[in-house]
Design a protein around this motif. Sequence first.
Motif: not given
Length: 264
Positions: A32-33, A111, A114-116, A118-119
């Motif tokens: 991711d990214k 954020q 949260r993104d990590r 959530s992934r």
Amino acid sequence: MRRPLLALFLLVFGFAGATQAAMVAKPVQWTDKGVTFKSFLVYDDAVTARRPGLVMVPNWFGVNDMAVAKAKEIAGKDYVILLTDMYGETIRPTNENAAMAAVKPLYGDRQLMRDRVSRALAELKAQEKTAPIDPARLAAIGFCFGGSSVLDLARAGADVAAVVSFHGLLADDSRLPVTIHARVLALNGADDQNVPPAQREAFEKEMDGAKADWASVDFGGAVHCFTEKEATTPTGNCRYDGKVAKRAYASMRAWLNEAFAAKG
């Protein structure tokens, strides 16, 4: 006649032994990214029945042998656990200074946290095709830094039945929106210096403001790290407490069972 009987005995009981609990930790990888994350899917593959799936975020040392062993102990025959890498494959802290450096960017950018996490939930859901996960029963648990991570998963509005934080920091980034669908349980040591009374009060107000179904339990006499068996120092604010850990795990299971039943 003795040899055939012995051979039959070994065949029957050897086969029976082979069908007993067999905990596995299967690598699960995603990118991711530009960052590759290496996690483990932990469960008893001798049990064919579908069971709840849990995202599990370990303490600030991340994914290591101790975290895998802990995931296996919690999973047993009851859960399929995705032991989640929050740092990326190149970051594996082996001391407190390295662990502090690893968590600092995530505490500094909630954020991103949260993104990590959530992934990680999305990756757990993706394992339903190959692992015995019941997609209707999903939750998340976390320890220390991991506790903060799963609380942020709840704050992000994740569609999970529940989250359980063990000795995690309760503070949030007030600049981010909070939408909570999960039932939230925070388990802390009453004497944990990392979670002062003001932080606990702010957390309670936050949960009430979000109209969350929540509970916060403070275990008397316990400090930080009370579930971490490797925290063997007799003094200080990071210390394992077997009695409290047992109570905390019982609280977790009761909370998850109630949440799954309600969601079902």
